[in-house]
Design a protein around this motif. Structure first.
Motif, mmCIF file in Angstrom:
data_model
loop_
_atom_site.group_PDB
_atom_site.id
_atom_site.type_symbol
_atom_site.label_atom_id
_atom_site.label_comp_id
_atom_site.label_asym_id
_atom_site.label_seq_id
_atom_site.Cartn_x
_atom_site.Cartn_y
_atom_site.Cartn_z
ATOM 1 N N GLY A 72 0.760 -1.241 0.000
ATOM 2 C CA GLY A 72 0.000 0.000 0.000
ATOM 3 C C GLY A 72 0.788 1.288 0.000
ATOM 4 N N ILE A 73 2.124 1.223 0.018
ATOM 5 C CA ILE A 73 2.922 2.450 0.040
ATOM 6 C C ILE A 73 2.908 3.099 -1.346
ATOM 7 C CG2 ILE A 73 5.223 3.418 0.384
ATOM 8 C CD1 ILE A 73 3.860 2.491 2.958
ATOM 9 N N ARG A 74 2.634 4.394 -1.362
ATOM 10 C CA ARG A 74 2.594 5.135 -2.623
ATOM 11 C C ARG A 74 3.474 6.379 -2.588
ATOM 12 N NH1 ARG A 74 1.083 0.944 -3.626
ATOM 13 N NH2 ARG A 74 -0.735 0.254 -4.851
ATOM 14 N N GLN A 75 4.287 6.514 -1.540
ATOM 15 C CA GLN A 75 5.219 7.636 -1.467
ATOM 16 C C GLN A 75 6.511 7.175 -0.799
ATOM 17 O OE1 GLN A 75 3.239 10.844 0.571
ATOM 18 N NE2 GLN A 75 2.699 9.602 2.345
ATOM 19 N N PHE A 76 7.618 7.646 -1.346
ATOM 20 C CA PHE A 76 8.934 7.149 -0.952
ATOM 21 C C PHE A 76 9.908 8.301 -0.719
ATOM 22 C CE2 PHE A 76 6.829 3.879 -3.355
ATOM 23 C CZ PHE A 76 7.163 2.692 -2.706
ATOM 24 N N LEU A 77 10.780 8.110 0.275
ATOM 25 C CA LEU A 77 11.875 9.035 0.546
ATOM 26 C C LEU A 77 13.156 8.221 0.502
ATOM 27 C CD1 LEU A 77 12.835 11.874 1.362
ATOM 28 C CD2 LEU A 77 12.459 11.215 3.755
ATOM 29 N N ASP A 78 13.989 8.473 -0.497
ATOM 30 C CA ASP A 78 15.212 7.699 -0.738
ATOM 31 C C ASP A 78 16.411 8.529 -0.300
ATOM 32 O OD1 ASP A 78 17.180 5.998 -1.604
ATOM 33 O OD2 ASP A 78 16.686 6.127 -3.739
ATOM 34 N N ILE A 79 16.975 8.177 0.857
ATOM 35 C CA ILE A 79 18.097 8.921 1.435
ATOM 36 C C ILE A 79 19.416 8.362 0.888
ATOM 37 C CG2 ILE A 79 19.247 9.610 3.560
ATOM 38 C CD1 ILE A 79 16.431 10.741 3.301
ATOM 39 N N GLY A 80 20.227 9.244 0.286
ATOM 40 C CA GLY A 80 21.480 8.788 -0.295
ATOM 41 C C GLY A 80 21.250 8.034 -1.581
ATOM 42 N N SER A 81 20.430 8.619 -2.439
ATOM 43 C CA SER A 81 19.981 7.928 -3.653
ATOM 44 C C SER A 81 21.081 7.702 -4.666
ATOM 45 C CB SER A 81 18.839 8.719 -4.300
ATOM 46 O OG SER A 81 19.176 10.086 -4.428
ATOM 47 N N GLY A 82 22.121 8.544 -4.644
ATOM 48 C CA GLY A 82 23.246 8.344 -5.548
ATOM 49 C C GLY A 82 22.976 8.802 -6.972
ATOM 50 N N ILE A 83 23.889 8.470 -7.849
ATOM 51 C CA ILE A 83 23.791 8.838 -9.256
ATOM 52 C C ILE A 83 22.786 7.910 -9.934
ATOM 53 C CG2 ILE A 83 25.059 8.956 -11.438
ATOM 54 C CD1 ILE A 83 27.556 9.673 -9.699
ATOM 55 N N PRO A 84 21.819 8.456 -10.662
ATOM 56 C CA PRO A 84 20.795 7.608 -11.278
ATOM 57 C C PRO A 84 21.396 6.539 -12.188
ATOM 58 C CG PRO A 84 20.184 9.913 -11.456
ATOM 59 C CD PRO A 84 21.603 9.885 -10.959
ATOM 60 N N THR A 85 20.865 5.337 -12.065
ATOM 61 C CA THR A 85 21.259 4.238 -12.936
ATOM 62 C C THR A 85 19.967 3.514 -13.326
ATOM 63 O OG1 THR A 85 22.639 2.258 -13.087
ATOM 64 C CG2 THR A 85 21.744 2.772 -10.918
ATOM 65 N N VAL A 86 20.048 2.253 -13.683
ATOM 66 C CA VAL A 86 18.825 1.547 -14.078
ATOM 67 C C VAL A 86 17.976 1.230 -12.851
ATOM 68 C CG1 VAL A 86 19.881 0.558 -16.127
ATOM 69 C CG2 VAL A 86 20.031 -0.678 -13.961
ATOM 70 N N ALA A 87 16.669 1.113 -13.053
ATOM 71 C CA ALA A 87 15.718 0.706 -12.013
ATOM 72 C C ALA A 87 15.806 1.600 -10.778
ATOM 73 C CB ALA A 87 15.934 -0.756 -11.644
ATOM 74 N N ASN A 88 15.645 2.914 -10.995
ATOM 75 C CA ASN A 88 15.590 3.844 -9.876
ATOM 76 C C ASN A 88 14.256 3.680 -9.154
ATOM 77 O OD1 ASN A 88 18.141 5.473 -10.463
ATOM 78 N ND2 ASN A 88 17.047 5.597 -12.415
ATOM 79 N N VAL A 89 14.170 4.237 -7.946
ATOM 80 C CA VAL A 89 12.978 4.040 -7.118
ATOM 81 C C VAL A 89 11.711 4.484 -7.838
ATOM 82 C CG1 VAL A 89 11.804 4.728 -4.987
ATOM 83 C CG2 VAL A 89 14.245 4.185 -4.947
ATOM 84 N N HIS A 90 11.741 5.671 -8.447
ATOM 85 C CA HIS A 90 10.509 6.166 -9.085
ATOM 86 C C HIS A 90 10.113 5.296 -10.284
ATOM 87 C CE1 HIS A 90 13.349 8.093 -11.876
ATOM 88 N NE2 HIS A 90 12.337 8.281 -12.703
ATOM 89 N N GLU A 91 11.115 4.731 -10.967
ATOM 90 C CA GLU A 91 10.807 3.880 -12.111
ATOM 91 C C GLU A 91 10.129 2.590 -11.655
ATOM 92 O OE1 GLU A 91 14.398 5.259 -15.111
ATOM 93 O OE2 GLU A 91 14.841 3.820 -13.514
ATOM 94 N N VAL A 92 10.670 1.991 -10.587
ATOM 95 C CA VAL A 92 10.081 0.751 -10.070
ATOM 96 C C VAL A 92 8.696 1.030 -9.487
ATOM 97 C CG1 VAL A 92 10.341 -1.129 -8.405
ATOM 98 C CG2 VAL A 92 12.362 -0.221 -9.581
ATOM 99 N N ALA A 93 8.597 2.091 -8.665
ATOM 100 C CA ALA A 93 7.333 2.382 -7.994
ATOM 101 C C ALA A 93 6.250 2.790 -8.984
ATOM 102 C CB ALA A 93 7.542 3.483 -6.959
#
Length: 272
Positions: A72-93
């Motif tokens: 049921g989670i629809r909002q995320f806070l990614d601490i220390g997300s780093g340099i974007p690569t494949v399968a980032n949080v927003h892409e998966v979510a």
């Protein structure tokens, strides 16, 4: 003086290694410099197979986000997300539900600059440039306040981050400061490097980081010490385990060298 590529933000000293850019190199990314690659190659020589551990951690990110969206989670806070690569949080979510909202946080200006480029045109994702040790600034940022409703459950991700926080900076208190802003039903996903299952090679790898000029230094913690970071959260099955052992969905989630699956602990907790 070394000239920076045009895509490097003003003020970045490319002669000083960054662990965010070294991790990007380990994952096969292209937004790193010679000094980052040199540190990465030294670490890999000291501990062959470490790139597998980086890949396994990245695979866990995807499983963690899918697990949270499934609850049921629809909002995320990614601490220390780093340099974007494949399968980032927003892409998966957002693949699970396009209405998912994500805020990334990183202090590395290269990571932030490339996140801004990646997120251009996505009104459900944003990035904040901040140090994870300042949760109040992060939680009060316009990006968090504009995208996340903290009166509803949030998925908080702190992957490969807390081992950069030394004991004297009190990582338990740091996590508690984030947790205090989250309502029950929120989730916390952690990964953390451990020395529990490794020999002298890991010591050599951490020594490479220590001898580099990077401001980031590793603090290895035991299973009990990492478990303690979940104070206020109930750790879900299968508990705090090796990263490659947390609900793997196939061979791609597991390192070829079995010991690499246990180099990093992984777990997810639910706030009660």
């Amino acid at each position: 003086m070394t000239r920076s590529p045009e895509w490097v933000p003003r003020g970045v000293d490319i002669s000083v290694p960054s662990m965010a850019r070294t991790y990007d190199f380990m994952l096969g990314g292209g937004h790193n410099f010679a000094v980052d690659r040199a540190v990465g190659e030294q670490i890999e020589r000291a501990m062959p197979g470490l790139r597998d551990a980086a890949r396994v951690n990245r695979a866990f990110l995807g499983r963690a986000v899918r697990f949270m969206t499934g609850h049921g989670i629809r909002q995320f806070l990614d601490i220390g997300s780093g340099i974007p690569t494949v399968a980032n949080v927003h892409e998966v979510a957002q693949e699970q539900d396009p209405d998912c909202r994500v805020v990334y946080v990183d202090r590395d200006p290269v990571a932030v600059a490339h996140s801004e480029l990646l997120l251009a045109g996505n009104d459900r994702a944003a990035v904040v440039q901040a140090d994870m040790r300042d949760p109040e600034k992060i939680l009060e940022s316009p990006e968090v306040r504009g995208l996340l409703d903290l009166e509803k459950p949030v998925g908080l991700l702190m992957l490969l981050m807390l081992h950069w926080v030394p004991d004297e900076s009190d990582p338990l208190d740091l996590v508690a400061r984030y947790s205090s802003a989250l309502v029950p039903g929120s989730f916390l996903a952690l990964t953390h490097v451990t020395g529990d299952h490794q020999g002298e090679n890991l010591g050599e790898a951490t020594e490479v980081i220590k001898e580099s000029r990077s401001p980031d230094q590793v603090t290895l913690r035991t299973h009990d010490q990492v478990s303690a970071l979940f104070a206020g959260f109930e750790i879900v099955e299968p508990g705090l385990v090796g990263c490659g052992e947390w609900r793997p969905s196939g061979p791609a989630d597991i390192a070829a060298a079995a010991e690499m699956n246990m180099l990093v602990y992984a777990g997810i907790g639910r706030k009660s």
